[in-house]
Design a protein around this motif. Structure first.
Motif, PDB file in Angstrom:
ATOM      1  N   LEU A  64      86.555  75.854 158.788  1.00 22.76           N
ATOM      2  CA  LEU A  64      85.321  75.843 158.008  1.00 22.76           C
ATOM      3  C   LEU A  64      84.943  77.268 157.607  1.00 22.76           C
ATOM      4  N   ILE A  65      84.671  77.447 156.326  1.00 20.13           N
ATOM      5  CA  ILE A  65      84.241  78.752 155.842  1.00 20.13           C
ATOM      6  C   ILE A  65      83.007  78.588 154.962  1.00 20.13           C
ATOM      7  N   GLY A  66      82.241  79.656 154.842  1.00 20.55           N
ATOM      8  CA  GLY A  66      81.025  79.630 154.035  1.00 20.55           C
ATOM      9  C   GLY A  66      80.156  80.816 154.410  1.00 20.55           C
ATOM     10  N   ALA A  67      78.975  80.871 153.826  1.00 23.83           N
ATOM     11  CA  ALA A  67      78.058  81.981 154.102  1.00 23.83           C
ATOM     12  C   ALA A  67      76.618  81.527 153.951  1.00 23.83           C
ATOM     13  N   GLY A  68      75.773  82.014 154.847  1.00 22.95           N
ATOM     14  CA  GLY A  68      74.333  81.815 154.724  1.00 22.95           C
ATOM     15  C   GLY A  68      73.740  83.032 154.034  1.00 22.95           C
ATOM     16  N   ILE A  69      73.044  82.806 152.942  1.00 22.92           N
ATOM     17  CA  ILE A  69      72.542  83.922 152.146  1.00 22.92           C
ATOM     18  C   ILE A  69      71.018  83.848 151.999  1.00 22.92           C
ATOM     19  N   LEU A  70      70.429  85.003 151.768  1.00 26.64           N
ATOM     20  CA  LEU A  70      68.993  85.082 151.517  1.00 26.64           C
ATOM     21  C   LEU A  70      68.712  84.680 150.070  1.00 26.64           C
ATOM     22  N   PRO A  71      67.627  83.950 149.827  1.00 30.44           N
ATOM     23  CA  PRO A  71      67.271  83.639 148.439  1.00 30.44           C
ATOM     24  C   PRO A  71      66.871  84.907 147.699  1.00 30.44           C
ATOM     25  N   ASP A  72      67.226  84.999 146.428  1.00 31.20           N
ATOM     26  CA  ASP A  72      66.965  86.207 145.634  1.00 31.20           C
ATOM     27  C   ASP A  72      65.567  86.116 145.025  1.00 31.20           C
ATOM     28  N   LEU A  73      64.579  86.426 145.857  1.00 30.85           N
ATOM     29  CA  LEU A  73      63.178  86.426 145.417  1.00 30.85           C
ATOM     30  C   LEU A  73      62.668  87.854 145.297  1.00 30.85           C
ATOM     31  N   HIS A  74      61.864  88.103 144.268  1.00 32.29           N
ATOM     32  CA  HIS A  74      61.232  89.418 144.100  1.00 32.29           C
ATOM     33  C   HIS A  74      59.724  89.263 144.229  1.00 32.29           C
ATOM     34  N   PHE A  75      59.103  90.108 145.096  1.00 31.88           N
ATOM     35  CA  PHE A  75      57.657  90.070 145.311  1.00 31.88           C
ATOM     36  C   PHE A  75      57.027  91.311 144.677  1.00 31.88           C
ATOM     37  N   SER A  76      55.892  91.116 144.024  1.00 35.34           N
ATOM     38  CA  SER A  76      55.215  92.245 143.389  1.00 35.34           C
ATOM     39  C   SER A  76      54.742  93.260 144.430  1.00 35.34           C
ATOM     40  N   PHE A  77      54.519  92.833 145.663  1.00 31.58           N
ATOM     41  CA  PHE A  77      54.262  93.744 146.783  1.00 31.58           C
ATOM     42  C   PHE A  77      54.563  93.003 148.075  1.00 31.58           C
TER      43      PHE A  77
END
Length: 209
Positions: free
Chosen positions: A132-145
């Motif tokens: 089994l292969i794969g990756a857990g990734i962070l969602p690409d969200l941008h916050f104004s602060f």
């Protein structure tokens, strides 16, 4: 002397079981028994999301087939919630029928799925091992602060206006992202944000308080 002649008979058989997995295009890929190069690729999965791969077992023989899944996960993953689950994990397949098993990958934090295997053991038959292969990734969200200082504020009295601030969240990912705002129980700040889904390339505004 009396010579006694006895005849014996028997039938040898082997389990007639095949195993396949459905790829993202809907095609069935046949898996080989005893082949350690069978690979199940989950791709990139966002944290706390779940990716499913369907594995189909077909019994084309004359006898019931008993199967049992065994997982091998590195010790570094033992202290986190189960990242790999198989359902059903065991069962019986009657002659001429099939069973679908869901192999799920749910990453609780950023990680790379490596040295993880799932083996479908067949009673009186050859096993089907999967890498089994794969990756857990962070969602690409941008916050104004990411932090905000309201500065000195008067104690709130009925009729007074609230100190307000607007947080802009932009989804820079290629897929929709669901968000939910959690506030610490001791903080006086509150927001009007409700759980929502931000489409890919879109943004939303969160107001506090």
């Amino acid at each position: 002397a009396v010579v006694s002649t006895q005849s014996t008979g028997g039938e040898g058989y082997k389990m007639q079981v095949s195993c396949s997995v459905q790829d993202k295009k809907g095609s069935q890929l046949t898996l080989l028994p005893g082949n350690t190069h069978n690979i199940l690729n989950f791709g990139e999965v966002q944290l706390n999301e779940k990716s499913l791969q369907k594995v189909t077992l077909v019994n084309s023989g004359k006898f019931d087939c008993l199967f049992d899944w065994k997982l091998s996960v590195p010790t570094k993953f033992n202290k986190v919630p189960a990242i790999i689950e198989v359902s059903p994990s065991s069962g019986v397949i009657t002659p001429g029928s099939r069973t679908c098993c869901d192999v799920a990958f749910c990453p609780p934090h950023k990680l790379t799925l490596r040295d993880v295997s799932a083996v479908c053991e067949i009673k009186n038959g050859r096993p089907f091992p999967l890498s089994l292969i794969g990756a857990g990734i962070l969602p690409d969200l941008h916050f104004s602060f990411k932090q905000h200082n309201f500065g000195p504020c008067f104690l709130y009295q009925p009729g007074m206006s609230h100190q307000k601030v607007t947080l802009i969240v932009v989804n820079q990912d290629i897929r929709d992202i669901s968000i939910d705002c959690l506030y610490a129980s001791i903080t006086p700040a509150r927001g009007d944000a409700k759980p929502c889904v931000i489409p890919a390339g879109k943004r939303t505004e969160l107001h506090s308080p």
